[in-house]
Design an enzyme around this catalytic site. Structure first.
Site, mmCIF file in Angstrom:
data_model
loop_
_atom_site.group_PDB
_atom_site.id
_atom_site.type_symbol
_atom_site.label_atom_id
_atom_site.label_comp_id
_atom_site.label_asym_id
_atom_site.label_seq_id
_atom_site.Cartn_x
_atom_site.Cartn_y
_atom_site.Cartn_z
ATOM 1 N N THR A 1 0.810 -1.171 0.005
ATOM 2 C CA THR A 1 -0.205 -0.044 0.086
ATOM 3 C C THR A 1 0.902 1.082 -0.060
ATOM 4 O OG1 THR A 1 -1.556 -1.274 1.474
ATOM 5 C CG2 THR A 1 -1.908 1.148 1.785
ATOM 6 N N GLY B 1 1.145 -1.572 5.121
ATOM 7 C CA GLY B 1 1.504 -2.582 5.760
ATOM 8 C C GLY B 1 0.657 -3.606 6.388
ATOM 9 N N GLY B 2 -0.755 -3.841 5.693
ATOM 10 C CA GLY B 2 -1.922 -4.722 5.851
ATOM 11 C C GLY B 2 -2.170 -4.657 7.312
#
Length: 529
Positions: A343, A425-426
């Protein structure tokens, strides 16, 4: 690797220098923070394709100088052909992460740009769309250097990614991954962006670009139709907020995990006193993360399908209850689901104090891997967060929005400071946000707070273990105490790793000066006027 922060009257921060350059250029021409962010979003969609694309989603937090906050949810729903029966009938037990069947949700980012520019115009913004997209188009036509981040990237499910239509021909060179010094010239994407610049962003969904997208999606066998594109519009949403001591923090509601980001901070504040980089600091944040993620995984879904209002989990009683369940001497064992995510987070503050926190993504690196030939757009795989179990929290249903790890953050301090911040970073996003904000609140400056070593709890980036992963610059005595408390310590072997996010922070001080910094783990920087 400590970056020198920018001190200016207006500034931007992004994980790629060409994006921050585009944003600064807009500010220099008199554009506002929203307009600068659209220019940055378009540029980074070109030059950082492993992390994001215009075939992905985006979320906005916009803070007006007077204090009014706006949220924009620009995430697309599952296509009308994306049914559980379709995937079960093809032999899938879980949704595929790569290929046409992974390209199952509408891309919402461009719709979010359009809604943000509507807000910009209401606030006095006047820059033509052509000027905002000019850098992105130029990089497509003239070419750009493949970034260090992309060169070092090791994608999950590589064989399936290579098999995705258009992936190898678009991103590899002579059938092999690009090498240092490689350049790329995505001319079809440039032509699509030029069409949007000329015809307007709505063309992505209801015009010539939309027609080409739909035809290519149908050709490769993806379950998103032209009607799905035509029906899509980004939404204005009321941000979630939480009052803490000395500041108010804001984030976005479901389907994002913004609730979890706020809960971590709220729970942590109720755990008692702490000192920077102490056992209490890091143990408290880790345990607060576990509690917040348990609620996130149980309740966060499409906003039309929520069982509880998100604000219920941010009350004093709810946060105190979660804090009371934490043992400040021992680690709780709690399973977390696997949440990958590549992202970009970017921020902007203009000279009038308009502040933007923005995040844009295609979920996994390169998303579904599918590149549509007519437009050069590569499509996200955000729909992989759906379940093929109709009784799950997030079951696959046509028109339903998937769970989103994306969440932009912003803090407003009682002394007048306004601070957009965030990270990619999820599952790591809420954790990285909490680490950099608590460091800043403890007295570190922006550059030190973003540079400082970080940890990540969970199972992510293809790792085989659900552990507590650390960059290598932590005090060994802290790691020993965490280990003794029962935390599953795993050292990364790296002093700086983008596996611990690309974070950024900007702050508008009460007297007007803007300070900004972006992560040394990325290819980006902060730039100001």
């Amino acid at each position: 690797m400590l970056d020198t922060p920018v001190f200016a009257s207006a500034a931007v921060a992004a994980p790629h220098r060409l994006a921050s350059e585009a944003g600064r250029a807009v500010l220099a021409e008199g554009g506002n923070a929203i307009e600068a962010m659209v220019a940055m979003a378009a540029t980074i969609a070109v030059v950082y394709p492993h992390m994001n694309a215009i075939g992905g989603d985006g979320f906005w937090l916009v803070h007006e100088p007077g204090g009014k906050m706006h949220g924009i949810e620009a995430c697309g729903p599952a296509g009308s052909l994306a049914t559980i029966e379709r995937y079960r009938g093809k032999g899938y037990d879980v949704l595929p992460a790569r290929g046409p069947e992974a390209a199952l949700t509408v891309a919402g980012a461009v719709g979010g740009w359009q809604l943000a520019l509507d807000l910009s115009r209401a606030l006095g913004g006047r820059m033509p769309l052509r000027e905002l997209l000019i850098d992105a188009i130029a990089h497509c036509r003239e070419g750009y250097a493949v970034s260090d981040s992309e060169l070092g990237n090791k994608p999950n499910e590589l064989e399936a990614l290579k098999a995705a239509p258009g992936f190898v021909s678009s991103f590899w060179i002579d059938g092999a991954p690009p090498r240092p010094g490689a350049r790329r010239k995505p001319e079809a994407l440039g032509a699509a962006l030029q069409q949007l610049a000329d015809a307007g962003l709505d063309d992505f969904y209801r015009g010539d670009v939309g027609r080409e997208i739909a035809a290519d999606l149908e050709r490769i066998g993806a379950p998103v139709t032209r009607t799905d594109l035509e029906r899509y519009h980004a939404r204005s949403v009321a941000p979630l907020s939480l009052k803490l001591s000395g500041l108010t923090v804001a984030n976005l509601p479901p389907p994002t995990q913004g609730l979890a980001s706020l809960m971590i901070l709220g729970i942590f504040e109720r755990l008692g006193p702490w000192k920077l980089d102490s056992f209490e600091h890091h143990h408290g944040l880790i345990e607060a993360t576990k509690r917040a993620f348990a609620i996130r995984d149980r309740y966060v879904t499409d906003p039309a399908e929520l069982d509880h209002a998100p604000a219920e989990f941010l009350t004093e009683a709810a946060l105190a209850r979660e804090a009371a369940a934490i043992d400040m001497k021992r680690a709780a064992k709690l399973p977390l689901r696997h949440g990958d995510g590549d992202t970009v987070w970017m921020g902007a503050i203009d000279g009038k104090g308009l502040a933007v926190s923005y995040i844009q993504s295609i979920y996994w690196e390169y998303g579904s891997g599918c590149v549509l030939p007519a437009t050069g757009i590569h499509w996200q795989n955000r729909g992989v967060s759906f379940s093929l179990d109709k009784n799950a929290t997030n079951p696959l249903v046509p028109g339903r929005k998937p769970f989103h790890t994306l969440n932009p953050a912003l803090a407003r301090f009682d002394d007048g400071r306004v601070l957009p911040y965030g990270s990619m970073g999820g599952d790591g996003q809420p954790q990285f946000q909490a680490q950099i904000l608590t460091r800043y609140r403890a007295g570190q400056n922006l550059a030190t707070a973003v540079d400082a070593p970080r940890w990540l709890f969970g199972k992510t980036w293809g790792a085989g273990s659900a552990s507590l992963k650390f960059e290598d610059r932590f005090d060994p005595s802290l790691l020993e105490r965490l280990d003794a408390a029962g935390h599953p310590i795993e050292e990364s072997g790296l002093a700086y790793s983008e596996g611990f996010g690309h974070a950024g922070m900007l702050v508008k001080h009460a007297r007007g000066q803007v300070e900004a910094v972006h992560d040394p783990r990325s290819d980006g920087d902060a730039r100001g006027l």
